[in-house]
Design a protein around this motif. Structure first.
Motif, PDB file in Angstrom:
ATOM      1  N   GLU A  63       0.822  -1.209   0.000  1.00 57.35           N
ATOM      2  CA  GLU A  63       0.000   0.000   0.000  1.00 57.35           C
ATOM      3  C   GLU A  63       0.861   1.266   0.000  1.00 57.35           C
ATOM      4  OE1 GLU A  63      -2.114  -3.471   1.181  1.00 57.35           O
ATOM      5  OE2 GLU A  63      -0.411  -2.579   2.220  1.00 57.35           O
ATOM      6  N   ALA A  64       1.927   1.271   0.794  1.00 56.64           N
ATOM      7  CA  ALA A  64       2.814   2.441   0.835  1.00 56.64           C
ATOM      8  C   ALA A  64       3.533   2.611  -0.505  1.00 56.64           C
ATOM      9  CB  ALA A  64       3.830   2.303   1.964  1.00 56.64           C
ATOM     10  N   LEU A  69       3.941   5.703  -5.663  1.00 51.38           N
ATOM     11  CA  LEU A  69       3.759   5.756  -7.117  1.00 51.38           C
ATOM     12  C   LEU A  69       2.688   6.777  -7.478  1.00 51.38           C
ATOM     13  CD1 LEU A  69       3.820   2.026  -8.297  1.00 51.38           C
ATOM     14  CD2 LEU A  69       5.578   3.758  -8.655  1.00 51.38           C
ATOM     15  N   GLU A  70       1.568   6.721  -6.768  1.00 49.13           N
ATOM     16  CA  GLU A  70       0.466   7.643  -7.045  1.00 49.13           C
ATOM     17  C   GLU A  70       0.909   9.103  -6.862  1.00 49.13           C
ATOM     18  OE1 GLU A  70      -3.932   8.741  -5.275  1.00 49.13           O
ATOM     19  OE2 GLU A  70      -3.201   6.681  -5.064  1.00 49.13           O
ATOM     20  N   ALA A  71       1.676   9.360  -5.819  1.00 53.02           N
ATOM     21  CA  ALA A  71       2.175  10.719  -5.580  1.00 53.02           C
ATOM     22  C   ALA A  71       3.085  11.193  -6.712  1.00 53.02           C
ATOM     23  CB  ALA A  71       2.917  10.771  -4.250  1.00 53.02           C
ATOM     24  N   ASP A  77       0.451  -1.056 -13.174  1.00 51.11           N
ATOM     25  CA  ASP A  77      -0.265  -1.693 -14.268  1.00 51.11           C
ATOM     26  C   ASP A  77      -0.418  -3.176 -13.937  1.00 51.11           C
ATOM     27  OD1 ASP A  77      -1.329  -1.914 -17.028  1.00 51.11           O
ATOM     28  OD2 ASP A  77       0.495  -3.103 -17.344  1.00 51.11           O
ATOM     29  N   ARG A  78       0.699  -3.771 -13.481  1.00 55.31           N
ATOM     30  CA  ARG A  78       0.648  -5.155 -13.003  1.00 55.31           C
ATOM     31  C   ARG A  78       1.953  -5.528 -12.323  1.00 55.31           C
ATOM     32  NH1 ARG A  78       1.432  -6.403 -18.804  1.00 55.31           N
ATOM     33  NH2 ARG A  78       3.278  -7.697 -18.937  1.00 55.31           N
ATOM     34  N   TYR A  79       1.843  -6.484 -11.429  1.00 54.62           N
ATOM     35  CA  TYR A  79       3.027  -7.083 -10.802  1.00 54.62           C
ATOM     36  C   TYR A  79       3.483  -8.197 -11.734  1.00 54.62           C
ATOM     37  CZ  TYR A  79       2.252  -4.340  -6.633  1.00 54.62           C
ATOM     38  OH  TYR A  79       2.126  -3.295  -5.770  1.00 54.62           O
ATOM     39  N   LEU A  80       4.755  -8.164 -12.111  1.00 55.76           N
ATOM     40  CA  LEU A  80       5.270  -9.072 -13.131  1.00 55.76           C
ATOM     41  C   LEU A  80       5.765 -10.399 -12.571  1.00 55.76           C
ATOM     42  CD1 LEU A  80       7.224  -6.375 -15.154  1.00 55.76           C
ATOM     43  CD2 LEU A  80       4.962  -7.320 -15.669  1.00 55.76           C
ATOM     44  N   VAL A  90       2.606   2.605 -14.880  1.00 55.02           N
ATOM     45  CA  VAL A  90       2.252   3.461 -16.015  1.00 55.02           C
ATOM     46  C   VAL A  90       1.745   4.805 -15.483  1.00 55.02           C
ATOM     47  CG1 VAL A  90       1.717   1.521 -17.554  1.00 55.02           C
ATOM     48  CG2 VAL A  90      -0.086   2.505 -16.117  1.00 55.02           C
ATOM     49  N   PRO A  91       1.799   5.854 -16.314  1.00 55.19           N
ATOM     50  CA  PRO A  91       1.289   7.151 -15.867  1.00 55.19           C
ATOM     51  C   PRO A  91      -0.220   7.090 -15.611  1.00 55.19           C
ATOM     52  CG  PRO A  91       2.641   7.384 -17.859  1.00 55.19           C
ATOM     53  CD  PRO A  91       2.416   5.916 -17.638  1.00 55.19           C
ATOM     54  N   VAL A  92      -0.653   7.835 -14.619  1.00 57.64           N
ATOM     55  CA  VAL A  92      -2.068   7.976 -14.354  1.00 57.64           C
ATOM     56  C   VAL A  92      -2.619   8.936 -15.402  1.00 57.64           C
ATOM     57  CG1 VAL A  92      -3.791   8.827 -12.707  1.00 57.64           C
ATOM     58  CG2 VAL A  92      -1.772   7.589 -11.877  1.00 57.64           C
ATOM     59  N   PRO A  93      -3.690   8.568 -16.093  1.00 60.99           N
ATOM     60  CA  PRO A  93      -4.243   9.464 -17.108  1.00 60.99           C
ATOM     61  C   PRO A  93      -4.657  10.805 -16.494  1.00 60.99           C
ATOM     62  CG  PRO A  93      -5.265   7.295 -17.237  1.00 60.99           C
ATOM     63  CD  PRO A  93      -4.432   7.317 -15.995  1.00 60.99           C
TER      64      PRO A  93
END
Length: 96
Positions: A63-64, A69-71, A77-80, A90-93
C-alpha cells in the motif's frame, strides 16, 4: 516503467540465493540508519570475481509503495512476478 523493489523478507539477514545464471547473492548486513532507512550490504560471488554493494533501503508495504507511485503520477499496471519484486507502472491518465 519497470521497477524492481525488494521483497517482503529482504531485510532478514543473513540471506543467500543462487541466481539461475550461476552466481551467488548474499545479503550480509542490514543496519538501521534512521527514519526507517537501512544500510544494506550485498555480496555477489561469481566463478572468477566477487564484489560488494552497499545501498540504502526502506521497507515499504504494498500500500505504501503504491501510494508513493500515485504521488509521482504513476499507478501499478501489473506485478510481473509472484513475489511482487518486479512491477510495471504506467502514468495515471490526466483528466481535463
Amino acid at each position: 516503467m519497470l521497477i524492481q523493489r525488494e521483497g517482503t523478507d529482504y531485510h532478514e539477514v543473513p540471506r543467500e540465493r543462487v541466481d539461475p545464471a550461476g552466481y551467488t547473492v548474499r545479503i550480509v548486513s542490514s543496519e538501521p540508519v534512521g527514519d526507517g532507512v537501512r544500510s544494506v550490504c550485498a555480496e555477489y560471488e561469481f566463478d572468477d570475481a566477487r564484489w560488494t554493494q552497499t545501498f540504502l533501503s526502506r521497507e515499504l508495504t504494498k500500500e505504501a509503495f503504491e501510494g508513493y507511485l500515485e504521488a509521482a503520477g504513476l499507478k501499478v499496471d501489473r506485478y510481473l512476478t509472484d513475489d511482487g519484486v518486479r512491477v510495471r507502472a504506467v502514468p495515471v491518465p490526466v483528466s481535463l
